[in-house]
Design an enzyme around this catalytic site. Structure first.
Site, PDB file in Angstrom:
ATOM      1  N   SER A  40      -8.567   2.066  -2.759  1.00 62.52           N
ATOM      2  CA  SER A  40      -7.437   1.147  -2.860  1.00 62.52           C
ATOM      3  C   SER A  40      -7.863  -0.265  -3.244  1.00 62.52           C
ATOM      4  CB  SER A  40      -6.683   1.106  -1.535  1.00 62.52           C
ATOM      5  OG  SER A  40      -6.221   2.383  -1.181  1.00 62.52           O
ATOM      6  N   HIS A  56      -7.436  -4.531   0.397  1.00 61.63           N
ATOM      7  CA  HIS A  56      -6.429  -4.629  -0.665  1.00 61.63           C
ATOM      8  C   HIS A  56      -6.374  -6.039  -1.237  1.00 61.63           C
ATOM      9  CE1 HIS A  56      -4.021  -0.991   1.112  1.00 61.63           C
ATOM     10  NE2 HIS A  56      -5.221  -0.662   0.675  1.00 61.63           N
TER      11      HIS A  56
END
Length: 539
Positions: free
Chosen positions: A301, A356
């Site tokens: 991610s 992230h």
């Protein structure tokens, strides 16, 4: 019931006509005649097939027969009528009918046939004087061979006419850079490789015992702080290819499909690889540095959010040229980041927001200087568009990113090795006692000094430590068998309670829990130690 006509080559009639026209343009009259004849026999009422056939036959009587057939089918066909009139004039003058190879349907050059009674001299390509041809550029009328001919929607043209038209177009371009969508996009090979790689690694995890098992993740190279502090820095890279469960994998594959293909097309393969890998590494570093050395995470991610950052950088750079389309793409990237962070903070979806955010910021910072900048190169007649921000020209940007990454890793390891945010050494006088899995013990702090509780743990076990109190602001820390700091927590539990959740023990030995009041006030507390067999931290 629909019955198909006999078609030995399996081609629809429209395809036969198109292939026949192509054969005629390049001078293969025999092949063109065969294809047109098959089309006419399959559908005798197709006027276009008879007209094309009339254009490639040499015999005058045969040509007239086919043209009469066209007029019978389409009395208003101007091309057939004009060619018949020319044939009648040629017949009256006693001149031969010359076939114009490489011409479209009528195949008889009316402009040149009028007033001419002799066969034309053979044509030779103006760029290849030894190559005979029957094809001409439909703009400048110069003879060109099949090698030089460039197909356009309006017919074949020579390379010089193509460049002249490009010059006329580019002379109207406003601003410093061309629209990036005017440049042919790259093919997204690396994105396919990435999806295949993470899928294979996930399958290997499942076969090794399960992709959600802590021991399997550590074995395969998850982002695990204690081992990074021991020098296994490579885990920042390998964790990018691991996933915790099928759902985690599916979400990231969807992210690659949604953003990876487009960004690899627009940036090109080399720049996309550089930004993807560096953004993933910065995401792993952010998780390790900001969440503590015991943070246990895995997933692509961080790198995928770096690709989202690349998209934001791209459409920020071309915000004026791409207008409303660019604005929508920028908003898409910002909304995705906002929703992801909100879901991670709310607990609706277990996620590593630091990874992230770190990957996204790295994607923006690295992606903006590497955005393709296409300009016209007037010094090279063959290469008309030049990229002023290719990786060869902007090599220094990935180099600076790599240097910043190495520095960040060194600072993070030094920071946490020195005690991290706590900055407090383990007290020398033990107090409290021992605690076992599944047990809750009661303690009381009488001053600023904390109490120590010890338990026996094995490498790979996942533990949860909770410290609850109605009298103090609880804070709990954990130390390994060598009294090295591992992790701590202050307010992860309800109210003023502390909780170290789903922590994987790195080695086998006697661990120490340090219970303390963060505000230095005395009071009673309860300490619970649980052995947790589940783990759900993803990135």
């Amino acid at each position: 019931m629909n019955l198909a006509r006999s078609n030995p080559r399996g081609l629809p009639m429209s395809d036969k006509l198109q292939q026949g026209r192509t054969a005629a343009r390049v001078g293969d009259t025999a092949e063109a005649r065969r294809l047109f004849n098959e089309a006419a026999q399959e559908d005798p009422n197709n006027a276009a097939a008879w007209l094309e056939l009339a254009g490639v036959v040499e015999d005058l009587a045969e040509k007239k027969t086919y043209l009469d057939r066209v007029v019978d089918l389409e009395p208003d066909n101007a091309s057939a009528k004009a060619t018949l009139a020319l044939l009648e004039k040629k017949t009256a003058d006693g001149g031969p009918i010359r076939q114009a190879q490489g011409r479209p349907p009528a195949a008889v050059d009316l402009a040149q046939d009028f007033g001419s009674t002799e066969e034309a001299d053979p044509l030779y390509c103006y760029q290849h004087p030894k190559v005979e041809t029957s094809l001409r550029c439909n703009r400048c009328n110069r003879p060109i061979c099949a090698k030089c001919a460039q197909r356009t929607p309006v017919g074949f043209r020579c390379s010089e006419c193509i460049l002249a038209i490009e010059d006329r177009y580019y002379s109207q371009v406003q601003g410093d850079y061309l629209n990036p969508y005017d440049h042919p996009p790259a093919k997204p090979l690396f994105t396919y490789i990435l999806m295949g790689a993470i899928g294979l690694v996930w399958l290997a995890q499942e076969l090794a015992g399960g992709s959600e098992e802590g021991q399997v993740l550590v074995k395969f190279g998850a982002n695990y702080g204690p081992l990074i502090l021991q020098g296994q820095v490579w885990r920042l890279f390998t964790s990018m290819f691991l996933h915790i469960g099928a759902q985690h994998l599916i979400f990231n594959v969807i992210g690659l499909i949604a953003f990876g293909f487009e960004m690899e097309r627009l940036y090109g393969r080399a720049r996309f690889i550089a930004v993807y890998l560096l953004a993933g590494l910065f995401g792993s570093l952010a998780s390790f540095a900001l969440r503590g050395p015991m943070t246990y995470s895995a997933g692509a991610s961080g790198a995928i959010f770096g690709v989202v950052g690349m998209q934001l950088a791209f459409f920020l750079f071309y915000r004026r040229r791409l207008g409303e389309f660019g604005r929508r793409q920028r908003n898409t990237a910002l909304i995705l980041i906002g929703v992801s962070l909100l879901m991670g903070c709310s607990g609706l979806m277990p996620a590593d927001n630091y990874a992230h955010l770190g990957g996204f910021l790295a994607g923006v910072v690295l992606g903006y200087p590497l955005v393709p900048r296409y300009r016209i190169d007037y010094t090279n007649s063959r290469r008309r568009i030049q990229d002023r921000a290719s990786l060869l020209r902007r090599w220094w940007m990935p180099a600076l990113g790599l240097a910043a990454l190495v520095s960040g890793v060194w600072l993070a390891i030094s920071f946490w090795a020195a005690g991290g945010w706590w900055g407090m050494p383990l007290p020398g006088q033990p107090g409290g006692g021992t605690i076992a899995y599944g047990q809750t013990v009661e303690g009381r702090l009488v001053g600023e000094e904390g109490e120590l509780w010890q338990f026996e743990g094995e490498a790979g076990q996942v533990v949860t430590i909770t410290m609850r109190s109605d009298e103090i602001d609880a804070q709990v820390g954990l130390f390994d068998p060598d009294n090295e700091y591992l992790t701590e927590d202050d307010d992860s539990g309800d109210d003023n309670n502390a909780r170290i959740d789903a922590y994987v023990l790195p080695v086998t030995g006697t661990y120490t829990i340090y219970a303390i009041s963060s505000d230095g006030q005395p009071g009673a507390y309860y300490l619970t130690l649980k052995l947790d067999n589940s783990f759900n931290q993803t990135s």
